[in-house]
Write a protein that holds these residues in place. Structure first.
Motif, mmCIF file in Angstrom:
data_model
loop_
_atom_site.group_PDB
_atom_site.id
_atom_site.type_symbol
_atom_site.label_atom_id
_atom_site.label_comp_id
_atom_site.label_asym_id
_atom_site.label_seq_id
_atom_site.Cartn_x
_atom_site.Cartn_y
_atom_site.Cartn_z
ATOM 1 N N CYS A 90 0.845 -1.189 -0.173
ATOM 2 C CA CYS A 90 0.077 0.136 0.071
ATOM 3 C C CYS A 90 0.876 1.124 0.075
ATOM 4 N N ARG A 91 0.355 2.209 -0.688
ATOM 5 C CA ARG A 91 1.170 3.525 -0.761
ATOM 6 C C ARG A 91 -0.119 4.584 -0.738
ATOM 7 N N VAL A 92 -0.107 5.366 0.623
ATOM 8 C CA VAL A 92 -1.377 6.110 0.780
ATOM 9 C C VAL A 92 -0.584 7.611 1.095
ATOM 10 N N MET A 93 -1.327 8.464 0.581
ATOM 11 C CA MET A 93 -0.932 9.999 0.636
ATOM 12 C C MET A 93 -2.003 10.445 1.688
ATOM 13 N N TYR A 94 -1.477 11.174 2.695
ATOM 14 C CA TYR A 94 -2.396 11.825 3.763
ATOM 15 C C TYR A 94 -1.732 13.049 4.210
ATOM 16 N N GLU A 95 -2.766 13.821 4.758
ATOM 17 C CA GLU A 95 -2.473 15.140 5.536
ATOM 18 C C GLU A 95 -2.290 14.930 7.004
ATOM 19 N N ASP A 96 -1.121 15.770 7.492
ATOM 20 C CA ASP A 96 -0.993 15.780 8.955
ATOM 21 C C ASP A 96 -1.291 17.211 9.416
ATOM 22 N N SER A 97 -2.248 17.210 10.165
ATOM 23 C CA SER A 97 -2.872 18.560 10.725
ATOM 24 C C SER A 97 -1.775 19.587 11.535
ATOM 25 N N PRO A 169 -11.942 -5.208 10.172
ATOM 26 C CA PRO A 169 -11.822 -6.775 10.232
ATOM 27 C C PRO A 169 -11.402 -7.060 8.935
ATOM 28 N N PRO A 170 -10.621 -8.332 9.052
ATOM 29 C CA PRO A 170 -9.878 -8.985 7.954
ATOM 30 C C PRO A 170 -10.868 -8.767 6.478
ATOM 31 N N ARG A 171 -12.013 -9.303 6.523
ATOM 32 C CA ARG A 171 -12.869 -9.237 5.401
ATOM 33 C C ARG A 171 -13.260 -7.645 4.945
ATOM 34 N N ASN A 172 -13.383 -6.721 5.629
ATOM 35 C CA ASN A 172 -13.718 -5.750 5.021
ATOM 36 C C ASN A 172 -12.457 -4.836 4.683
ATOM 37 N N LEU A 173 -11.136 -5.079 5.516
ATOM 38 C CA LEU A 173 -9.812 -4.381 5.067
ATOM 39 C C LEU A 173 -9.541 -5.061 3.874
ATOM 40 N N TRP A 174 -9.659 -6.504 3.505
ATOM 41 C CA TRP A 174 -9.435 -6.909 2.266
ATOM 42 C C TRP A 174 -10.377 -6.466 1.177
ATOM 43 N N GLU A 175 -11.572 -6.249 1.205
ATOM 44 C CA GLU A 175 -12.415 -5.420 0.218
ATOM 45 C C GLU A 175 -11.892 -4.058 -0.198
ATOM 46 N N VAL A 180 -8.847 -0.166 -3.184
ATOM 47 C CA VAL A 180 -7.587 0.815 -3.363
ATOM 48 C C VAL A 180 -6.630 0.562 -4.556
ATOM 49 N N LYS A 181 -6.461 -0.668 -4.598
ATOM 50 C CA LYS A 181 -5.431 -1.349 -5.769
ATOM 51 C C LYS A 181 -6.198 -1.223 -7.107
ATOM 52 N N ARG A 182 -7.364 -1.138 -7.436
ATOM 53 C CA ARG A 182 -7.877 -0.713 -8.490
ATOM 54 C C ARG A 182 -8.003 0.842 -8.801
ATOM 55 N N GLY A 183 -7.733 1.431 -7.715
ATOM 56 C CA GLY A 183 -7.532 2.949 -7.926
ATOM 57 C C GLY A 183 -9.078 3.588 -7.692
#
Length: 261
Positions: A90-97, A169-175, A180-183
């Motif tokens: 995973c590569r995620v862009m985020y903002e730190d307030s 949970p694992p199932r939700n995170l997997w989905e 995310v992988k599909r953009g």
């Protein structure tokens, strides 16, 4: 001519009789002769059979114990070989307030393994590009209801009750990760902070379950307790804390682990 006869043994001596050319020889024998029954010889084959049966029972027990130990303490290590659709980079862009005005958007990278059958997740966070966060390995065990953080920089483990409001949970995170992988989701997200305090050392490692036991085996392991929001002190220099940033939901989490004052 010789005549041979048998008669019971008596206390009196036998009398010699002369009868012409006849000579009689008297032989005595005991009345009650003890005859012992013959004991049948043991066959060496029966001894070999008993020995073989004992070895078979012993080996069966040894195999069952080995299978048990392998299943509960070594199998999780082998199960890294899971299907590709359950492994994610995973590569995620985020903002730190807090640091956004200085650094702008930041990037978080991590490797995630989803173990649906065993109901747990494993997250590996490498050395971050920017300082302020430690590399770590994290396990969320939904079966045991526990989370473990292995801070690689300190080589210490920290265990706390799993926070299901933050960790998917694992199932939700997997989905989510498949999307995310599909953009489809999370082009950019934000940072959430949680703070924990060390409460004491864990002595019995096996009560943590096989997955966390494997992660923390041979390392100093401590229990954590969450701090409520109103008790948090946001000046990091005022206490000895270290942070681990990771991604396990639709946002990035910064876990602050603080030593006891």
């Amino acid at each position: 001519m010789v005549k041979i006869s048998f008669q019971p043994v008596s206390a009196q001596k036998p009398e010699k009789q002369n009868d012409g050319d006849k000579e009689e020889i008297v032989m005595s024998y005991p009345q009650d002769e003890l005859v012992l029954p013959l004991r049948p010889k043991k066959s060496p084959v029966s001894g070999i059979c008993c020995l073989t049966l004992g070895l078979v029972i012993f080996m069966s027990g040894l195999i069952m114990v080995s299978v048990y130990v392998y299943r509960y303490y070594f199998t999780p290590q082998v199960r890294h070989e899971i299907p590709e659709d359950s492994l994610f980079h995973c590569r995620v862009m985020y903002e730190d307030s807090v640091y956004a005005p200085l650094l702008g958007r930041q990037e978080l990278q991590e490797n995630v393994g989803i173990y649906l059958e065993d109901n747990y997740e494993q997250i590996s966070v490498p050395v971050p590009e920017f300082g302020g966060s430690d590399p770590a390995d994290i396990i969320h065990d939904f079966h045991r209801g526990l989370t473990a953080y292995h801070d690689i920089a300190l080589d210490k483990c920290y265990v706390i009750e799993l926070n299901s409001t933050i960790v998917m949970p694992p199932r939700n995170l997997w989905e989510l990760l498949v999307n995310v992988k599909r953009g489809m989701y999370l082009p950019q997200t934000y940072l959430v902070q949680e703070e924990m305090m060390v409460t004491g050392r864990v002595k019995n490692m096996r009560q943590l379950g096989p997955f966390i036991h494997r992660l923390c085996y041979g390392k100093e392991t401590y229990r954590l307790k969450r701090r409520s929001a109103h008790k948090r002190i946001y000046k990091r220099e005022a206490r000895k804390c270290h942070s681990i940033r990771h991604f396990e939901n639709t946002f990035v989490v910064e876990t602050l682990i603080c030593d006891r004052a």
